[in-house]
Design an enzyme around this catalytic site. Structure first.
Site, PDB file in Angstrom:
ATOM      1  N   LYS A  94       0.874  -1.179   0.000  1.00 48.73           N
ATOM      2  CA  LYS A  94       0.000   0.000   0.000  1.00 48.73           C
ATOM      3  C   LYS A  94       0.907   1.223   0.000  1.00 48.73           C
ATOM      4  O   LYS A  94       2.091   1.143   0.372  1.00 48.73           O
ATOM      5  CB  LYS A  94      -0.848  -0.007   1.274  1.00 48.73           C
ATOM      6  CG  LYS A  94      -2.072   0.847   1.220  1.00 48.73           C
ATOM      7  CD  LYS A  94      -3.305   0.059   0.830  1.00 48.73           C
ATOM      8  CE  LYS A  94      -4.539   0.937   0.826  1.00 48.73           C
ATOM      9  NZ  LYS A  94      -5.761   0.202   0.542  1.00 48.73           N
ATOM     10  N   GLY A 194     -24.540   3.622   5.050  1.00 44.33           N
ATOM     11  CA  GLY A 194     -23.663   4.185   4.024  1.00 44.33           C
ATOM     12  C   GLY A 194     -24.100   3.717   2.651  1.00 44.33           C
ATOM     13  O   GLY A 194     -23.907   2.546   2.293  1.00 44.33           O
TER      14      GLY A 194
HETATM   15  N1  LIG Z   1     -15.169   1.208  -3.560  1.00 44.14           N
HETATM   16  C1  LIG Z   1     -14.625   0.004  -3.447  1.00 44.14           C
HETATM   17  O1  LIG Z   1     -14.395  -0.692  -4.436  1.00 44.14           O
HETATM   18  C2  LIG Z   1     -14.291  -0.534  -2.083  1.00 44.14           C
HETATM   19  C3  LIG Z   1     -13.545  -1.727  -2.005  1.00 44.14           C
HETATM   20  C4  LIG Z   1     -13.271  -2.276  -0.748  1.00 44.14           C
HETATM   21  C5  LIG Z   1     -13.722  -1.622   0.386  1.00 44.14           C
HETATM   22  N2  LIG Z   1     -14.423  -0.445   0.287  1.00 44.14           N
HETATM   23  C6  LIG Z   1     -14.867   0.207   1.525  1.00 44.14           C
HETATM   24  O2  LIG Z   1     -16.290   0.314   1.520  1.00 44.14           O
HETATM   25  C7  LIG Z   1     -16.685   1.507   2.171  1.00 44.14           C
HETATM   26  C8  LIG Z   1     -17.568   2.334   1.229  1.00 44.14           C
HETATM   27  O3  LIG Z   1     -16.831   2.646   0.063  1.00 44.14           O
HETATM   28  P1  LIG Z   1     -17.469   3.529  -1.102  1.00 44.14           P
HETATM   29  O4  LIG Z   1     -16.541   3.414  -2.259  1.00 44.14           O
HETATM   30  O5  LIG Z   1     -18.901   3.186  -1.260  1.00 44.14           O
HETATM   31  O6  LIG Z   1     -17.340   4.979  -0.459  1.00 44.14           O
HETATM   32  P2  LIG Z   1     -18.276   6.244  -0.711  1.00 44.14           P
HETATM   33  O7  LIG Z   1     -17.527   7.409  -0.182  1.00 44.14           O
HETATM   34  O8  LIG Z   1     -18.804   6.257  -2.109  1.00 44.14           O
HETATM   35  O9  LIG Z   1     -19.541   5.951   0.249  1.00 44.14           O
HETATM   36  C9  LIG Z   1     -19.496   6.029   1.628  1.00 44.14           C
HETATM   37  C10 LIG Z   1     -20.841   6.569   2.092  1.00 44.14           C
HETATM   38  O10 LIG Z   1     -20.877   6.500   3.515  1.00 44.14           O
HETATM   39  C11 LIG Z   1     -21.478   7.699   3.988  1.00 44.14           C
HETATM   40  N3  LIG Z   1     -21.101   7.887   5.391  1.00 44.14           N
HETATM   41  C12 LIG Z   1     -19.957   8.422   5.899  1.00 44.14           C
HETATM   42  N4  LIG Z   1     -19.997   8.392   7.239  1.00 44.14           N
HETATM   43  C13 LIG Z   1     -21.177   7.844   7.591  1.00 44.14           C
HETATM   44  C14 LIG Z   1     -21.781   7.528   8.829  1.00 44.14           C
HETATM   45  N5  LIG Z   1     -21.182   7.789   9.990  1.00 44.14           N
HETATM   46  N6  LIG Z   1     -23.014   6.947   8.825  1.00 44.14           N
HETATM   47  C15 LIG Z   1     -23.654   6.676   7.659  1.00 44.14           C
HETATM   48  N7  LIG Z   1     -23.116   6.945   6.443  1.00 44.14           N
HETATM   49  C16 LIG Z   1     -21.887   7.504   6.415  1.00 44.14           C
HETATM   50  C17 LIG Z   1     -21.016   8.775   3.042  1.00 44.14           C
HETATM   51  O11 LIG Z   1     -21.862   9.909   3.077  1.00 44.14           O
HETATM   52  C18 LIG Z   1     -21.067   8.034   1.702  1.00 44.14           C
HETATM   53  O12 LIG Z   1     -22.322   8.182   1.065  1.00 44.14           O
HETATM   54  C19 LIG Z   1     -15.391   2.203   2.615  1.00 44.14           C
HETATM   55  O13 LIG Z   1     -15.086   1.815   3.932  1.00 44.14           O
HETATM   56  C20 LIG Z   1     -14.359   1.636   1.655  1.00 44.14           C
HETATM   57  O14 LIG Z   1     -13.060   1.661   2.216  1.00 44.14           O
HETATM   58  C21 LIG Z   1     -14.724   0.100  -0.930  1.00 44.14           C
END
Ligand SMILES: NC(=O)c1ccc[n+]([C@@H]2O[C@H](COP(=O)([O-])OP(=O)(O)OC[C@H]3O[C@@H](n4cnc5c(N)ncnc54)[C@H](O)[C@@H]3O)[C@@H](O)[C@H]2O)c1
Length: 372
Positions: A94, A194
């Site tokens: 990373k 989320g």
């Molecule tokens: N995008 C990927 O391919 C991927 C892969 C592996 C893991 N993840 C993990 O999945 C999670 C979501 O990723 P994403 O790409 O959808 O991110 P994103 O930023 O598109 O979505 C996250 C959402 O969570 C909301 N949020 C933030 N704090 C909050 C809270 N306290 N309560 C409720 N909602 C809240 C935000 O407003 C946002 O809409 C993250 O933890 C990320 O690390 C994502």
């Protein structure tokens, strides 16, 4: 990994304890800086036993260099476990760039970073993470070929949230089969915290399977977007209200640390399975969940769809091939839960053990000499 020259005492320490630098275990940690562009980055390669390290670049305004180092060491180690259980021929690595992604990015800085990635000669492949996106990867790719997560117009796979959500859904079905004897989620009530990129795709899968879905998000825009796509979804006032709702499954899809003493005590669901990284506030929470009779799907097992996608891109992206591999998250989750039950371990501990076993078993094969 120490930034000080290593002296005789350090060498002695290394030889007798196997511990080198501030932390043990990492193969290589590289500090990269280019003062003219403002680049300050750290690349950490935890293990290349299974192949070149693969993991994203996080762009974040860390308060100190130590905080950035702690984060990259932790994240690179997690990637080794995630890549191992995803069945990839990749080790864990990373990188972090210290700075504000909203104001600190420039072509010059990203390309300087790309040159450092290239300098590792393929020991590290980078990708998107918090604070970086596919457009950044396209810029970095002008300096290195060891970059994935690029835009579709540049031959990349684009947004990884589609396969991440699909993998979480498959992991959830495996949990349902383990807990209730059927993988179907029809008639189950699922709470999604989320509804950003991954959470919103996950809601689509859940509705298709016949589940009732309740969501919450701190962003009113995210909720509005979801309501437009899926008008039938119920909205909870906040995470507390969602946790207390009469749920069968809770899916944390926002930030890390979602599962702590308070949230676990308040949980109504019997399964926790979501996309967020690092859901357990500390390792003891895994045992706490088990004591409460909650089945926890380890986050890095079920959210591996994204890294499966970017790994596939290295071979020339084919969506169907990547999707087939992401479907394997069902079997992997089932294996982790079975192992946990048999060994009387929390699922997170069982997952770690299986990941370590594959790293040791497959990594050992490098000892069989092949001519180049
Ligand atoms: N995008 C990927 O391919 C991927 C892969 C592996 C893991 N993840 C993990 O999945 C999670 C979501 O990723 P994403 O790409 O959808 O991110 P994103 O930023 O598109 O979505 C996250 C959402 O969570 C909301 N949020 C933030 N704090 C909050 C809270 N306290 N309560 C409720 N909602 C809240 C935000 O407003 C946002 O809409 C993250 O933890 C990320 O690390 C994502």
């Amino acid at each position: 990994m120490s930034r000080q020259p290593m002296g005789a005492t350090d060498l002695a320490t290394s030889a007798t304890t196997g511990v080198f630098g501030r932390r043990s275990g990492h193969e290589q940690v590289v500090f990269c800086q280019d003062p003219a562009s403002g680049l300050q980055a750290i690349i950490a390669v935890y293990s290349t036993a299974l192949g070149p390290g693969l993991g994203g670049t996080r762009f974040h305004p860390y308060l100190s260099e130590d905080a950035a180092l702690d984060d990259v060491l932790r994240l690179s180690r997690s990637m080794a476990y995630k890549n191992s259980l995803a069945g990839l021929d990749h080790g864990g690595a990373k990188a972090v760039i210290i700075g504000d992604p909203a104001t600190g990015k420039s072509e010059e800085l990203l390309r300087a970073y790309g040159r450092f990635v290239q300098s590792l000669g393929g020991r590290y492949y980078t990708a998107c993470d918090v604070g970086t996106d596919v457009a950044d990867m396209d810029v970095i790719a002008r300096e290195t070929r060891f970059v994935t997560g690029r835009s579709e117009v540049n031959g990349g796979a684009g947004d990884s949230s589609v396969l991440t959500a699909y993998g979480v859904f498959e992991g959830m079905r495996a949990c349902a089969e383990h807990a209730w004897g059927t993988p179907s989620l029809a008639g189950r009530r699922v709470g999604v915290a989320g509804v950003g990129k991954v959470g919103s795709h996950l809601v689509g899968h859940l509705l298709m399977d016949g589940a009732a879905v309740v969501v919450t998000d701190v962003s009113p825009q995210a909720v509005d977007r979801l309501r437009l796509r899926h008008p039938g979804v119920e909205i909870a006032a906040g995470t507390d209200a969602l946790l207390a709702a009469d749920l069968d499954i809770y899916a944390p899809c926002a930030l890390g640390g979602a599962l702590n003493e308070q949230t676990v005590a308040a949980l109504s669901a019997t399964i926790v399975c979501g996309a967020a990284n690092n859901q357990l506030a500390h390792p003891g929470i895994g045992s706490r969940l088990r004591e409460r009779g909650v089945l926890y799907a380890p986050d890095y097992v079920v959210n591996a769809g994204g890294v499966i996608q970017v790994a596939d891109e290295i071979a020339g992206f084919r969506f169907e091939r990547a999707k087939a591999r992401a479907a394997g998250i069902f079997a992997t989750t089932a294996r982790v839960l079975t192992e946990a039950a048999r060994e009387d371990l929390p699922p997170a501990a069982a997952a770690d053990r299986l990941a370590e076993q594959r790293i040791a078993a497959v990594g050992r094969l490098r000892a069989i000499y092949l001519t180049r």
